[in-house]
Motif scaffolding. Structure first.
Motif, PDB file in Angstrom:
ATOM      1  N   THR A  89       0.850  -1.196   0.000  1.00 12.69           N
ATOM      2  CA  THR A  89       0.000   0.000   0.000  1.00 12.69           C
ATOM      3  C   THR A  89       0.881   1.239   0.000  1.00 12.69           C
ATOM      4  O   THR A  89       1.825   1.333   0.787  1.00 12.69           O
ATOM      5  N   LEU A  90       0.575   2.174  -0.892  1.00 11.45           N
ATOM      6  CA  LEU A  90       1.305   3.432  -0.995  1.00 11.45           C
ATOM      7  C   LEU A  90       0.397   4.581  -0.570  1.00 11.45           C
ATOM      8  O   LEU A  90      -0.801   4.579  -0.849  1.00 11.45           O
TER       9      LEU A  90
ATOM     10  N   ILE B  70      -5.290   8.697  -8.778  1.00 10.19           N
ATOM     11  CA  ILE B  70      -3.848   8.484  -8.851  1.00 10.19           C
ATOM     12  C   ILE B  70      -3.502   7.987 -10.251  1.00 10.19           C
ATOM     13  O   ILE B  70      -4.198   7.122 -10.805  1.00 10.19           O
ATOM     14  N   TRP B  71      -2.431   8.540 -10.811  1.00  7.65           N
ATOM     15  CA  TRP B  71      -1.956   8.137 -12.130  1.00  7.65           C
ATOM     16  C   TRP B  71      -0.553   7.576 -12.000  1.00  7.65           C
ATOM     17  O   TRP B  71       0.241   8.044 -11.189  1.00  7.65           O
TER      18      TRP B  71
ATOM     19  N   VAL C 110      -4.915   4.546 -11.832  1.00  6.54           N
ATOM     20  CA  VAL C 110      -4.934   3.351 -10.980  1.00  6.54           C
ATOM     21  C   VAL C 110      -5.723   3.648  -9.714  1.00  6.54           C
ATOM     22  O   VAL C 110      -5.736   4.774  -9.216  1.00  6.54           O
ATOM     23  N   GLY C 111      -6.376   2.625  -9.181  1.00  2.94           N
ATOM     24  CA  GLY C 111      -7.118   2.801  -7.937  1.00  2.94           C
ATOM     25  C   GLY C 111      -8.438   3.523  -8.137  1.00  2.94           C
ATOM     26  O   GLY C 111      -8.847   3.845  -9.260  1.00  2.94           O
ATOM     27  N   ALA C 112      -9.094   3.796  -7.023  1.00  5.79           N
ATOM     28  CA  ALA C 112     -10.417   4.413  -7.040  1.00  5.79           C
ATOM     29  C   ALA C 112     -10.327   5.930  -6.930  1.00  5.79           C
ATOM     30  O   ALA C 112      -9.316   6.482  -6.506  1.00  5.79           O
TER      31      ALA C 112
ATOM     32  N   THR D  88      -4.415   7.223  -1.173  1.00  2.90           N
ATOM     33  CA  THR D  88      -3.865   5.901  -0.879  1.00  2.90           C
ATOM     34  C   THR D  88      -4.114   4.966  -2.050  1.00  2.90           C
ATOM     35  O   THR D  88      -5.172   5.002  -2.688  1.00  2.90           O
ATOM     36  N   LEU D  89      -3.131   4.114  -2.318  1.00  2.00           N
ATOM     37  CA  LEU D  89      -3.226   3.117  -3.384  1.00  2.00           C
ATOM     38  C   LEU D  89      -2.853   1.769  -2.793  1.00  2.00           C
ATOM     39  O   LEU D  89      -1.766   1.608  -2.230  1.00  2.00           O
TER      40      LEU D  89
END
Length: 332
Positions: A210-211, A230-231, A243-245, A256-257
């Motif tokens: 998790t980032l 997030i790109w 990427v991600g929601a 957060t990713l």
């Protein structure tokens, strides 16, 4: 103006390999400090050097981790040349420009005003941290940190990116942060926030990590913080994918990713500014006009872009990418 060392200015021990140092004192601080030719100035123990103006190291300026360099004032100041300080405290509303970057194992504390790196990064050593960033009080340009993450977690010394622990040993991981005006990933129409994080490990975290990414208000770049995405780029900034929601970070400026199994370059934009056709540009190159998609309404039109190199990497340009896109209705 040459003067002897004043105990009110410096506490501790200072060793000079050559006595070729010029200082001007004002209001209890060294107004400017110049280390000439091949001289070396070293601060030992808990020594404190206070400088209100420029620090110029034609020789070198080094200090122990426990010593401190207090620099800054109401006017802009410059750090030039070879320095490796211990702890650094930035004071005063003036901007501190770092011409050649520097690395340190001590803490870097911002108490007022910005630090701007002009050509090479400000590099945090293995025990160094960046403290006190906030609105109109942060590092603009490039900052970097290398951490031995392994299976553990890291916040990379406070550069606005953190990674959680995981099963895969990813070894050493280098983070480079780009922040401030001119660092947004963009195309001719859309742009993200004024911040990028380049995250490269020895081994990708195949087990998933998790980032978390955070930034200051100054780098919002007009984005809608209630609808952020997030790109990510896995080809060094040539292309970007979402990427991600979609997230609402209006209260925190934190996104957060989860479940990342490959790392690369990251940035943030809102749903109204997709970065599908965007590319990122090196910050030590200036394009005139600003990097953009150059368009023409007639096949005979001619437009010119001049590229100016700002220095770094021994004055050599190691790569320059130019992309062309043709509209078939105009050019056959």
């Amino acid at each position: 103006m040459r003067q002897s060392i004043n105990r009110n200015i410096i506490r501790g021990t200072i060793l000079l390999s050559l006595l070729l140092i010029t200082m001007c004192w004002a209001h209890g601080y060294a107004q400017h400090l110049t280390i000439r030719n091949d001289a070396t100035m070293r601060l030992h123990g808990s020594a404190v050097m206070r400088i209100a103006g420029d620090l110029t190291a034609q020789g070198s300026y080094v200090s122990d981790q426990a010593s401190k360099t207090v620099i800054g004032g109401s006017n802009d100041a410059y750090i030039t040349g070879s320095i490796r300080p211990g702890a650094v405290s930035k004071f005063g509303s003036g901007t501190l420009y770092v011409k050649h970057g520097f690395s340190t194992d001590g803490f870097i504390t911002l108490n007022d005003g910005n630090i701007v790196t002009l050509t090479t990064p400000l590099t945090l050593g293995t025990t160094s941290r960046l403290i006190g960033e906030s609105q109109s009080q942060y590092v603009i340009g490039r900052a970097a940190a290398n951490r031995t993450v392994g299976t553990g977690s890291s916040d990379f010394g406070g550069l606005g990116c953190s990674i959680t622990s995981g099963a895969t040993d990813i070894g050493d991981t280098r983070l480079t942060r780009l922040s401030g005006p001119g660092t947004a990933v963009s195309d001719a129409t859309y742009a993200g926030i004024n911040r990028q994080w380049w995250l490269y490990p020895d081994t990708d975290p195949t087990g998933g990590r998790t980032l978390t990414f955070s930034w200051e208000l100054d780098d919002d770049n007009g984005k809608d913080l209630t609808k952020l995405q997030i790109w990510k780029s896995t080809d060094y900034g040539v292309s970007w994918s979402q990427v991600g929601a979609t997230q609402d970070a209006s209260a925190t400026r934190v996104v957060t990713l989860t479940g990342e199994t490959t790392l690369g370059r990251y940035t943030v934009s809102d749903i109204n500014n997709p970065l599908t056709n965007a590319s990122s540009f090196a910050t030590n190159l200036i394009c005139d006009p600003t990097p953009q998609l150059i368009t023409s309404t007639t096949p005979s039109a001619k437009q010119t872009v001049a590229v100016k190199y700002l220095g770094g990497a021994s004055g050599k340009v190691y790569g320059l990418s130019v992309r062309f896109r043709f509209d078939p209705t105009i050019v056959s």
